[in-house]
Design an enzyme around this catalytic site. Structure first.
Site, PDB file in Angstrom:
ATOM      1  N   TYR A  86       0.820  -1.210   0.000  1.00 56.53           N
ATOM      2  CA  TYR A  86       0.000   0.000   0.000  1.00 56.53           C
ATOM      3  C   TYR A  86       0.858   1.266   0.000  1.00 56.53           C
ATOM      4  O   TYR A  86       0.677   2.165  -0.824  1.00 56.53           O
ATOM      5  CB  TYR A  86      -0.930  -0.025   1.220  1.00 56.53           C
ATOM      6  N   GLU A 131      -2.373  15.354   9.416  1.00 60.94           N
ATOM      7  CA  GLU A 131      -3.077  14.197  10.001  1.00 60.94           C
ATOM      8  C   GLU A 131      -3.987  14.726  11.101  1.00 60.94           C
ATOM      9  O   GLU A 131      -3.570  15.522  11.935  1.00 60.94           O
ATOM     10  CB  GLU A 131      -2.043  13.208  10.555  1.00 60.94           C
ATOM     11  N   ASP A 162      -7.284  19.179  10.680  1.00 59.53           N
ATOM     12  CA  ASP A 162      -8.246  18.721   9.688  1.00 59.53           C
ATOM     13  C   ASP A 162      -7.705  18.974   8.278  1.00 59.53           C
ATOM     14  O   ASP A 162      -7.402  20.119   7.914  1.00 59.53           O
ATOM     15  CB  ASP A 162      -9.554  19.481   9.917  1.00 59.53           C
ATOM     16  N   ASP A 181      -4.042   9.643   1.979  1.00 57.95           N
ATOM     17  CA  ASP A 181      -3.963   8.312   2.588  1.00 57.95           C
ATOM     18  C   ASP A 181      -5.021   8.242   3.677  1.00 57.95           C
ATOM     19  O   ASP A 181      -4.742   8.383   4.861  1.00 57.95           O
ATOM     20  CB  ASP A 181      -2.560   8.125   3.169  1.00 57.95           C
ATOM     21  N   SER A 183      -8.616   6.678   5.674  1.00 56.69           N
ATOM     22  CA  SER A 183      -9.352   5.465   6.003  1.00 56.69           C
ATOM     23  C   SER A 183     -10.648   5.460   5.184  1.00 56.69           C
ATOM     24  O   SER A 183     -10.831   6.286   4.292  1.00 56.69           O
ATOM     25  CB  SER A 183      -9.606   5.394   7.513  1.00 56.69           C
ATOM     26  N   ASP A 184     -11.550   4.528   5.473  1.00 58.56           N
ATOM     27  CA  ASP A 184     -12.769   4.391   4.671  1.00 58.56           C
ATOM     28  C   ASP A 184     -13.722   5.579   4.868  1.00 58.56           C
ATOM     29  O   ASP A 184     -13.632   6.289   5.864  1.00 58.56           O
ATOM     30  CB  ASP A 184     -13.480   3.084   5.044  1.00 58.56           C
TER      31      ASP A 184
END
Lengths: 316, 316
Positions: A86, A131, A162, A181, A183-184
Site C-alpha cells: 500500500y 493528520e 483537519d 492516505d 481510512s474508509d
C-alpha cells in the site's frame, strides 16, 4: 463501525476493543457494513495498545503471522507483513509519473509509511503532512518504528489538524503532488471522498500537478468508485485514472487508487517517467523497495473487464 | 485440514461440516495450516449440501453476499461472486498465448468452470477433462449451473480418475495446452505439485505446447512457488513464467499460475497473440467475459519486487 462477532452480550463486548471477539478468544475479526457478510480474522498474540482518541478507537496488537497490526475503529490500517504494498504504491504511482516533484502534501497517513516512501524521491524538497489524529502518529512512533521512520526525514513538516481546512488555507498551485492516505468513507475520513474536497485538492496543485487518493476495492465498492471517478472527471481537467494493487489484509485483498492531474503539462500515469528503481540504492539508511517497480506501476492500471467497463464509462 | 474455530469440544465440532464453527453460529471460517494465523469468514445463509466422497469432504452453502460457495476439505474452491477471475485467467492465459489451440486437457477442474472458458476458443476441437472426484462434478451440476455449463459443450469428454495416471497413458505430444486446476498441495492434489507430474505434462504436450497450473499465493507460499519454478525450469525447455491475479475469497486475496512451454515454437506468454476479447460476442449462448482482457493478461506477469527477486533467481 466494527463489532465483536456474535457477542454473547453487548455489555461483555463493550469491554473489549473493536473486533476482538468475546466468542473467538484470541482472534481479531474485521466486520463492517463496508463489506457485509465477510470477515477477515487474524490470530492475536498480544494486545499492545488500546485507546480512544477524539476521533476514533485506536488499537495495536501483535498478530501471530502478520507482525504488529494497527487498527482504527475496528478496521485494519496496516500490518508489518504487507504494509509495503500500500505505502509504496500510493506514493510512487503519483511521484514516478511526474518529472522531479519538489513539494508534496500528504493528507492522513499518520503512521508515517507514506512519508517514508515520499522521502525516497531525492528531488523532493518539502513534505507537508496533515493528520487529524495525533494518537495515530504517537502510536505509530511507539510501535511501528520501520513505518514511522518517515517522520524522521528533515524535509517533513507535521501538521496536526483537519485536512479539509488545511487544504483550504493552502495558496493556489502550491504542490506538485498530493497524496490522500485516508481510512474508509465511514468515520473521520468521510469528507475526503466528497466533491468539495477534490476541488480544494485541484486548487492546491500546480498546473499538471497530481493527486493520488485511496479509492477502495473494485470487488466491494464499485458504486463508491463510480461516484469518485465521476467527481474527479469534472474537477481534474488533466487525466483521470484508476489503479489497484494487492494488500492481503484489506477487505477483498485489493485496494485502489484514483490518480488525477490538473490542467497543464500532460501526465501519462500509465508510463512512469521518473523511475525510482534505480534511486533505490543511493541512501544507505533506506531499506530497499519491497513491492514497487516500474512494471507493476504500469500493470496497476490494467483493470478486470467488469471494473474497466464501469470506470471507462464514467471517465470519458 | 480445516477445523472449526476454537471449538468448545471436539465431539461437537465433528458433527458440523469443516469450517462451520460451533462457536460462531452462522459463519463459515476457513482455517488451514497453509495460511496459519488468519482466517477468512463468510456468513452462511443455508447449507445446501454436505457429503464425504472417497477423496474429500464436499460442502455447498448459500452465503449472504458471495452467492453459492463450493468448499472441499474446509477450503473455499469457488464462490459465484468471484469465480470469474480464477476460471478466466487460468484458461485464457495459456490459450491466448498460442495460435489456434486444438487439443486441450484439463486436470482437476471438476466444477466445469475452466471448461466453460476453454469452450470460448473456437479453434479448440477436443477438450478432455480428468477429475478424480465424481462428487465434485455432480455437486457442481446440481448447484452451480452457470459454472458446470462447461460440461455441456459437445467437445468435452469427461474422464473420472487420477490425473497422474491419465497423463502417463497419454501418447507423447498429444495436447496443445494442459490446464491443471488443482486444489492445494495438502490432500488429493499433492502429486500435482511434484516433479514426476510435471514430467508427464511435458511429455503429453506437443513441441511449443503450454501448461498452466494453479500455483498458490506470492504472499503466503513463496517457498512452494520457489520449488515449483525450479522444477519447471528443469523440465520445460521453452519458457517458464509466473503470473497472478486477484480472487477475494482465496487466502491473501491472490492466486498464482505457472505458465510453461515445451521446446519448440517459442511462446511469449506476456504478449497474447490469440486474443479472445473479440471472439466474445460470437456465441449467443455464451455470457460475456467478466474479468479477462488482453491488458490484464500482460499485467498478470508483472510481479511485486519481493516475488520477482525470488522467481527470477530460480527461473534463469
Amino acid at each position: 463501525m466494527a463489532d465483536a462477532v456474535n457477542s454473547n452480550s453487548k455489555e461483555e463486548a463493550a469491554q473489549l476493543p473493536d473486533g476482538v471477539s468475546s466468542v473467538i478468544p484470541g482472534w481479531f475479526s474485521e466486520i463492517s457494513p463496508m463489506w457485509p457478510g465477510e470477515a477477515h480474522s487474524l490470530k492475536v498474540e498480544k494486545i499492545l495498545f488500546q485507546g480512544k482518541s477524539d476521533y476514533q478507537n485506536v488499537m495495536v496488537f501483535q498478530s501471530s503471522t502478520y507482525g504488529k497490526v494497527l487498527v482504527l475503529d475496528g478496521v485494519i490500517q496496516l500490518t508489518e507483513r504487507d504494509e509495503c504494498a500500500y505505502q509504496e504504491m500510493i506514493a510512487h504511482l503519483p511521484l514516478c509519473s511526474i518529472p522531479s516533484p519538489k513539494k508534496v502534501l500528504v493528507i492522513g497517513g499518520g503512521d508515517g509509511g507514506v512519508l517514508r516512501e515520499v522521502a525516497r524521491h531525492l528531488s523532493v524538497e518539502q513534505i507537508d503532512i496533515c493528520e487529524i489524529d495525533k494518537m495515530v502518529v504517537d502510536v505509530s512512533k511507539q510501535f511501528f518504528p520501520d513505518v514511522a521512520v518517515g517522520f524522521e526525514d528533515p524535509r517533513v513538516v507535521l501538521h496536526i489538524g483537519d485536512g479539509v481546512a488545511f487544504l483550504k488555507a493552502v495558496p493556489e498551485g502550491t504542490y506538485d503532488a498530493i497524496i490522500v492516505d485516508s481510512s474508509d468513507p465511514i468515520g473521520p475520513a468521510q469528507e475526503l471522498f466528497e466533491k468539495p474536497f477534490f476541488e480544494s485538492v485541484a486548487k492546491a496543485l500546480r498546473p499538471g500537478g497530481v493527486v493520488c487518493t485511496q479509492a477502495e476495492s473494485i470487488w466491494l465498492h464499485m458504486h463508491i468508485i463510480e461516484d469518485i471517478v465521476a467527481n474527479c472527471r469534472q474537477i481534474f481537467k488533466g487525466s483521470v485514472n484508476y489503479a489497484w494493487t494487492t494488500v492481503p489484509t484489506y477487505p477483498s485483498g485489493v485496494i485502489g487508487f484514483m490518480l488525477c492531474s490538473t490542467e497543464g503539462p500532460p501526465v501519462d500515469f500509465k508510463h512512469p517517467i521518473n523511475p525510482i528503481d534505480a534511486n533505490d540504492g543511493r541512501s544507505k539508511t533506506m531499506k530497499p523497495l519491497k513491492f514497487y517497480n516500474s512494471e507493476i506501476h504500469s500493470a496497476a492500471f490494467c483493470l478486470p473487464s467488469f471494473a474497466k467497463k464501469v470506470i471507462d464509462s464514467k471517465a470519458n
